[in-house]
Design a protein around this motif. Structure first.
Motif, short mmCIF file in Angstrom:
data_model
loop_
_atom_site.label_atom_id
_atom_site.label_comp_id
_atom_site.label_asym_id
_atom_site.label_seq_id
_atom_site.Cartn_x
_atom_site.Cartn_y
_atom_site.Cartn_z
N PHE A 79 0.99 -3.73 -5.40
CA PHE A 79 -0.19 -2.86 -5.50
C PHE A 79 -1.37 -3.65 -6.06
O PHE A 79 -2.50 -3.52 -5.59
N TRP A 85 -2.27 -9.13 0.00
CA TRP A 85 -0.86 -9.29 0.37
C TRP A 85 -0.74 -9.61 1.85
O TRP A 85 0.06 -10.46 2.25
N GLN A 86 -1.56 -8.94 2.67
CA GLN A 86 -1.51 -9.13 4.12
C GLN A 86 -1.89 -10.54 4.53
O GLN A 86 -1.29 -11.12 5.42
N ARG A 131 8.14 11.61 -6.35
CA ARG A 131 8.97 10.71 -7.16
C ARG A 131 8.26 10.15 -8.40
O ARG A 131 8.91 9.56 -9.25
N ARG A 152 3.28 6.06 -16.10
CA ARG A 152 3.58 6.58 -14.77
C ARG A 152 4.96 6.06 -14.41
O ARG A 152 5.18 4.85 -14.31
N ARG A 154 8.43 6.10 -12.01
CA ARG A 154 8.88 6.34 -10.64
C ARG A 154 10.40 6.42 -10.60
O ARG A 154 11.09 5.60 -11.17
N ILE B 250 -0.01 4.52 -4.92
CA ILE B 250 0.67 3.22 -4.96
C ILE B 250 1.61 3.13 -3.77
O ILE B 250 2.78 3.47 -3.84
N PHE B 252 2.14 0.95 0.27
CA PHE B 252 1.79 -0.31 0.90
C PHE B 252 1.73 -0.20 2.41
O PHE B 252 2.50 0.52 3.03
N ASP B 253 0.81 -0.96 2.98
CA ASP B 253 0.72 -1.02 4.44
C ASP B 253 1.50 -2.22 4.95
O ASP B 253 1.05 -2.97 5.80
N ASP B 254 2.67 -2.38 4.41
CA ASP B 254 3.46 -3.54 4.81
C ASP B 254 4.20 -3.20 6.10
O ASP B 254 5.03 -2.31 6.14
N GLU B 257 7.99 -3.10 6.02
CA GLU B 257 8.56 -1.95 5.32
C GLU B 257 8.40 -0.68 6.14
O GLU B 257 9.29 0.16 6.18
N GLU B 279 6.77 7.22 0.83
CA GLU B 279 5.46 6.63 0.57
C GLU B 279 5.47 5.11 0.67
O GLU B 279 4.46 4.50 0.89
N GLU B 280 6.64 4.55 0.46
CA GLU B 280 6.78 3.11 0.50
C GLU B 280 6.18 2.56 1.79
O GLU B 280 5.75 1.43 1.86
#
Lengths: 203, 291
Positions: A79, A85-86, A131, A152, A154, B250, B252-254, B257, B279-280
Motif C-alpha cells: 500500500f 509497485w507496478q 475484514r 486498524r 485486519r 487498502i 491492490f491493482d496487482d 493477485e 478486496e485483495e
C-alpha cells in the motif's frame, strides 16, 4: 447570587470527587476478538518492558519479533509503495519486500521501546468493512494524560494483523505512503532502495 | 521606531522569499498523458516544493541551533508544574480566538465550553495558570480561522512552508493573519509583549514535541515529506474535531493477485465467497459494496 454560590460548591465538590475517583479505566464492553488481539499485543509489549527492563539489546530484539508477528508487513509495504509497485522490476520488488518490513520493524520496535511507564485501555472496536476494524485505545502517559491511538486490524483466516496505526488521527500508513512517493519521485526506485538500505543498516 | 524596524525586517523577508521562489521555482506538473502521475502530483498538493524544501532546511537549521536548545533549556530550568502553568496560561490567552471561531463555525456547545473555561480558569484557575475546567471534565480545544475557513468549505490551497513558522498552506496562513484580529491583545498589548508571548508559546510547544520530533527525524527517510504529511493530517483531524478520517482503501491493482482471486472465486460456492479476501484484488466495486 444563590445560583452562583451553588455553582461554586458544585465545582468544588466535583473537583474533590475527581481527585478521589479517576475516571479512566472505564472501557466499553469488548466482545470483539479484534480487541482481544490488541489487548494481548499490548500486554506482551508491557511484559517485554517489565521482564527485560534494562537489557536494551534483548528488549529491542523482542519488540522486533512482536512487530513482525503483529503487523501485516506485506500489505503495508504494498500500500505504501502505491503505484510504484507496478513500475518496479521484479528484482526491485523483491528487495523492497525485504527492506521495507525491516524498516517498519525497526521504526515500531523503537516506538514500543519508548512506551516506558505507560498503560493503555481498549475503548471500543468499530468495524469498517468485512475484514477490517478500528480498535480505539487510550494510552496513558506517566502523568496520566491520555492520547488516542487507533489500530486498524485486519482479519484473515481467523488471524489478526495490524495494517495501520493512527496516533491522534494521524495515519502512519498515509504518512509512509506520502514519504515513499516523495522519495521515488525525486530519486527513483533505486534511490528509495538505497535509502532503505541505509536506514536499516543493510549492506 | 521599533515598528519601523519590524517593517524593514518584514520587507527583507519578502525580498528573500521572492528571490528563493525565483531561483528554486515550482515543481513542474507532469504531462497530461500520465493521469496517475497527475493524481499523485495533486495528492501531494505541493507546487512550490523546491522552494519549500529550501525554506524547510533553513527553518530546520534554525530549529537545531536555536529553538530546540531553547526548548531543552526551558525543560531543564522550569520544573514540570511551572511549565504546565505556563502552558495553561498561554492556552487561556487563546480563548478569545477560540471563541470567535467556535461562533463563526456555528458550534454553540463548543463556544459555551470555551466561554465557561475562560471564566472558570481566569478566576478559580488564578489567571489561567491552573486548568480547573479540564479537571472538571470540560476539556479544552483549539479552533482557528484556518479551520473556520475549512468548515465554510474553503480548500487548503497549496502547501507552503513559512519562514520561521513552518508548515502551512494558503488557507491556514490566511487564518493566521485573521486570528490576530480576533485577539484583543493585538490591540491592547505593546508589540514587545505580543512578540514575547509568541516566542514563549513557540518554545512551549517545541518542548512538548521534543521526543516525538527527534524520533520522526531519526526514523524517516524523507523528513520534509513526513512533516508535510503529518501537518496535513493533523489539520484535517483538527478540522474534523477529532472525528476519524475516511479510511483509505487498502487494496491492490496487482494483476497477478487479481487473476489469482478470480480463479479462487470460480472454485468456491457463492455463499463462501464472503470469507475470501475479495478486496485483495483491488476491485473497487467489491469494496464499496461492503460498506
Amino acid at each position: 447570587m444563590r445560583i452562583y454560590r451553588l455553582n461554586v460548591l458544585l465545582v468544588a465538590l466535583g473537583f474533590v470527587a475527581l481527585c478521589l475517583f479517576p475516571t479512566h479505566g472505564r472501557a466499553m464492553a469488548e466482545t470483539e476478538p479484534a480487541a482481544a488481539f490488541i489487548r494481548s499485543l499490548g500486554d506482551r509489549a508491557l511484559d517485554i518492558l517489565r521482564i527485560s527492563g534494562s537489557k536494551k539489546v534483548e528488549r529491542r530484539e523482542k519488540f522486533r519479533s512482536l512487530v513482525s508477528t503483529g503487523f501485516d508487513l506485506e500489505t503495508i509495504g504494498k500500500f505504501v509503495l502505491g503505484r510504484y509497485w507496478q513500475t518496479a522490476t521484479p528484482e526491485q520488488r523483491d528487495e523492497y519486500l525485504v527492506l521495507f518490513p525491516e524498516f517498519i520493524v525497526d521504526t515500531y520496535a523503537a516506538r514500543f521501546d519508548s512506551y516506558a511507564g505507560e498503560t493503555f485501555e481498549v475503548v471500543q472496536v468499530v468495524p469498517i468493512d468485512a475484514r477490517d476494524s478500528i480498535v480505539n485505545t487510550n494510552i496513558f502517559g506517566a502523568d496520566g494524560t491520555p492520547f488516542r491511538v487507533d489500530y486498524r486490524v485486519r482479519r484473515s483466516d481467523n488471524e489478526f494483523k495490524i495494517v495501520d496505526v493512527l496516533v491522534e488521527g494521524v495515519s502512519l500508513l498515509v504518512t509512509h505512503r506520502s514519504e515513499i512517493a516523495s522519495v521515488v519521485n525525486r530519486e527513483g526506485m533505486n534511490g528509495l532502495l538505497a535509502k532503505l538500505r541505509e536506514q536499516t543498516g543493510t549492506p | 521606531m521599533a515598528r519601523a524596524n519590524v517593517i524593514t525586517a518584514y520587507r527583507w523577508c519578502g525580498v528573500i522569499l521572492a528571490a528563493t521562489i525565483l531561483t528554486h521555482g515550482c515543481a513542474s506538473r507532469p504531462s497530461d498523458d500520465d493521469p496517475e502521475a497527475i493524481a499523485a502530483y495533486d495528492e501531494l498538493n505541493d507546487r512550490l516544493e523546491p522552494t519549500n524544501r529550501v525554506i524547510f532546511d533553513v527553518n530546520d537549521s534554525i530549529d537545531e541551533s536555536v529553538v530546540e536548545p531553547a526548548a531543552r533549556g526551558y525543560r531543564t530550568v522550569v520544573p514540570d508544574l511551572g511549565r504546565q502553568g505556563i502552558g495553561n496560561f498561554l492556552q487561556n490567552l487563546r480563548s478569545p480566538v477560540n471563541l470567535a471561531n467556535d461562533i463563526l463555525q456555528g458550534k454553540g456547545e463548543r463556544a459555551h465550553d470555551t466561554l465557561i473555561r475562560f471564566l472558570v480558569n481566569s478566576t478559580f484557575g488564578v489567571g489561567g495558570l491552573i486548568d480547573v475546567a479540564s479537571a472538571e471534565g470540560m476539556e479544552g480545544h483549539d479552533e482557528d480561522f484556518g479551520q473556520t475557513l475549512a468548515v465554510w468549505g474553503v480548500g487548503e490551497g497549496p502547501y507552503f512552508v513559512i519562514p520561521l513558522l513552518g508548515p502551512s498552506n494558503a488557507r491556514d496562513a490566511t487564518g493566521l493573519v485573521v486570528d490576530t484580529f480576533f485577539d484583543p491583545l493585538t490591540f491592547v498589548a505593546p508589540f514587545v509583549v505580543s512578540l514575547s508571548r509568541r516566542v514563549v508559546d513557540g518554545v512551549d510547544q517545541r518542548e512538548e514535541v521534543l521526543e516525538a520530533l527527534e524520533e520522526i527525524k531519526g526514523t524517516s527517510i524523507d523528513y520534509y515529506a513526513t512533516i508535510r504529511s503529518l501537518y496535513r493530517q493533523r489539520r484535517e483531524n483538527e478540522i474534523r474535531d477529532g472525528e476519524p478520517p475516511p479510511f483509505p482503501d487498502i487494496s491492490f491493482d496487482d494483476e497477478f493477485e487479481e487473476e489469482f482471486v478470480d480463479e479462487l472465486e470460480k472454485d468456491v460456492a457463492p455463499e463462501e465467497v464472503d470469507d475470501i479476501d475479495v478486496e485483495e484484488s483491488g476491485d473497487k466495486d467489491s469494496v464499496s459494496s461492503l460498506d
